[in-house]
Design a protein around this motif. Structure first.
Motif, PDB file in Angstrom:
ATOM      1  N   ASN A  15       0.862  -1.191   0.101  1.00 38.70           N
ATOM      2  CA  ASN A  15       0.082   0.022  -0.123  1.00 38.70           C
ATOM      3  C   ASN A  15       1.116   1.269  -0.029  1.00 38.70           C
ATOM      4  N   GLU A  16       0.546   2.126  -0.821  1.00 39.06           N
ATOM      5  CA  GLU A  16       1.169   3.468  -0.931  1.00 39.06           C
ATOM      6  C   GLU A  16       1.008   4.292   0.436  1.00 39.06           C
ATOM      7  N   SER A  17       2.083   5.180   0.739  1.00 37.72           N
ATOM      8  CA  SER A  17       2.013   6.001   1.801  1.00 37.72           C
ATOM      9  C   SER A  17       2.308   7.771   1.256  1.00 37.72           C
ATOM     10  N   THR A  18       1.581   8.573   1.867  1.00 43.55           N
ATOM     11  CA  THR A  18       1.875   9.867   1.733  1.00 43.55           C
ATOM     12  C   THR A  18       3.255  10.157   1.887  1.00 43.55           C
ATOM     13  N   GLU A  19       3.868  11.048   1.344  1.00 44.89           N
ATOM     14  CA  GLU A  19       5.300  11.549   1.329  1.00 44.89           C
ATOM     15  C   GLU A  19       5.511  12.245   2.848  1.00 44.89           C
ATOM     16  N   PRO A  20       6.734  11.908   3.374  1.00 47.28           N
ATOM     17  CA  PRO A  20       6.753  12.344   4.731  1.00 47.28           C
ATOM     18  C   PRO A  20       6.375  13.940   5.020  1.00 47.28           C
TER      19      PRO A  20
END
Length: 488
Positions: A15-20
């Motif tokens: 699953n993809e993550s929003t950039e830090p």
């Protein structure tokens, strides 16, 4: 096996993550799902092994590997690939009461034992599980189903963390009347206040609690058994009592200057933060504010990482994370062969965010706090020292002391068992590890009709193990109440 060549055709995709730098602007969850087509591809990578170590729940070299709940992973992976999602969900819920929790916070012991992981990338079991349960909610498949027949038996569960909720859910579905006592103002225990919102959104917990209430479980909050609720009255009023109060006695730092202001236990820091967020969106200022401060966190585990991510979101000037243990290797060593849980370096979300914000990994290994330096009663710096393990004992390295600025110190060094007042109020025996004593493979205490489960029973552990404890305890309680049990 749905697609015999799936593990050869498709690579692992998480699953993809929003950039830090974007996700630290709020306390929202930051993972997004794959498309349904991509999820089917990921499920097709499951090889339906002859020996599915993923669901084994074994202990190897002192560490758990494979799912403690013995989730039927190959079965529901095959169903996901074939599009039989309703059946896949039913198989998942057969062994796991709360996949929406484990699908978010579990370290995926199942994936560590996946055969694909021997020479490549394991199947995305964790993400597949979360996809299934959220599909169920979205499509009305997860809904209240009150028992049609009641036994007349009454059970009190003390504590509403993952083990307490699992006990309550199973015994209620069996037809017993269940009342859950929770000392805090909200239900959920560790899940509610011990895990920050960006890791487990509290609406996810409230959604499940709403269903349990509709099914007949009674929840009593602000009910601190052993203090403002009498333990003897509970024993008299119920046919069985289950203690699920967790292992929430924090390990302290016994160093010079410990009494300085600005030193907090991680559990208190995280609890105050989440409560202020839920109560007022931080407007009430009833949290320990790290904004603009140099923060030092003692402890390199999951809890320390959660404190790190929380501090960054509040705008800490700097955050340093101290870890007594050596830096783990980046790849498995020969002494840590599959399917043991891999003792390798993990850069979690908090460390990723720290690297993005401050430009470097915040962790310092083989180091601990030797002294807390204060000014006018408030912490201003900490003196650290490097340490090494020699002949099984921890020793300081001469001449390695350093002083680093610190306006706040958070102690995330684990826990040393349960709070004593609860077992004492029920007259149950505790072990040298400050856990509630029972016979091996049993959950029954020395006190009449009093049982225990979860971290209070086994010591600080994982949410998935706590749920497993609750499920097994419920089975024993059911047999005690009825003289037999039909629970699996």
């Amino acid at each position: 096996m749905g697609k015999p060549t799936g593990f050869l055709e498709y690579t692992r995709k998480n699953n993809e993550s929003t950039e830090p730098l974007e996700r630290i602007k709020n306390f929202d969850e930051f993972h997004t799902f794959l498309s349904d087509a991509e999820r089917k591809e990921q499920a097709s990578r499951c090889m339906n092994c002859g020996v599915p170590f993923c669901q084994s729940g074994m202990v190897l070299s002192g560490m758990a590997t494979g799912c403690p709940l013995n989730n039927l992973i190959p079965e529901w992976n095959d169903d996901i690939y074939r599009g039989n999602l309703e059946n896949a969900l039913s198989r998942l819920l057969k062994t796991n009461n709360f996949p929406e929790f484990t699908g978010r916070v579990c370290p995926a012991l199942c994936e560590a034992a996946c055969v694909n992981g021997m020479d490549g990338s394991s199947v995305t079991v964790h993400d597949n599980e979360l996809f299934l349960i959220e599909y169920g909610y979205k499509n009305g498949l997860v809904k209240a189903a009150p028992p049609k027949v009641r036994s007349g038996k009454r059970v009190a569960v003390v504590g509403s963390g993952p083990s307490g909720l699992a006990v309550a859910d199973r015994l209620n579905k069996r037809g017993h009347f269940v009342t859950v006592y929770e000392k805090s103002d909200r239900v959920g225990g560790l899940l509610m206040y011990g895990i920050p919102n960006m890791k487990l959104d509290k609406s996810v917990i409230e959604r499940r609690i709403s269903i349990m209430r509709e099914e007949g479980v009674e929840f009593r909050t602000n009910s601190n058994v052993g203090e403002n609720v009498d333990a003897d009255e509970i024993v008299k009023s119920y046919d069985a009592v289950v203690l699920c109060c967790g292992a929430n006695e924090p390990r302290d730092l016994k160093v010079k200057g410990r009494e300085a202001d600005g030193v907090y236990f991680a559990v208190d820091f995280l609890t105050a933060n989440t409560k202020s967020l839920l109560d007022s969106g931080f407007a009430d200022k009833k949290y320990y504010d790290p904004s603009g401060k140099d923060v030092v966190i003692v402890g390199g585990g999951d809890t320390g990482n959660d404190c790190l991510g929380t501090c960054i979101r509040h705008g800490a000037k700097s955050v340093t994370q101290l870890e007594m243990m050596p830096k783990p290797p980046e790849k498995r060593l020969p002494t840590n062969a599959w399917p043991e849980f891999p003792r390798i370096l993990k850069t979690d979300y908090g460390q990723q965010e720290a690297i993005a914000v401050y430009g470097s990994d915040p962790r310092i290994y083989c180091t601990t706090v030797k002294e807390i330096i204060s000014e006018k009663g408030s912490i201003k710096a900490v003196k650290t020292v490097e340490v090494a393990f020699k002949d099984g004992a921890l020793s300081e390295i001469d001449g390695s002391e350093k002083t680093i600025p610190a306006d706040m110190l958070i102690i995330a060094a684990g826990f040393v068992g349960t709070k004593k007042y609860v077992p004492d109020s029920f007259g149950v025996e505790t072990s040298q590890r400050n856990t509630v004593k029972t016979d091996a493979e049993s959950f029954r205490t020395n006190a009449e009709k009093v049982f225990t489960a979860g971290d209070m029973h086994i010591g600080q552990s994982l949410v998935v193990r706590a749920i497993n404890e609750g499920r097994k305890c419920a089975k024993e309680v059911d047999e005690y109440l009825m003289g037999y049990t039909n629970m699996i």
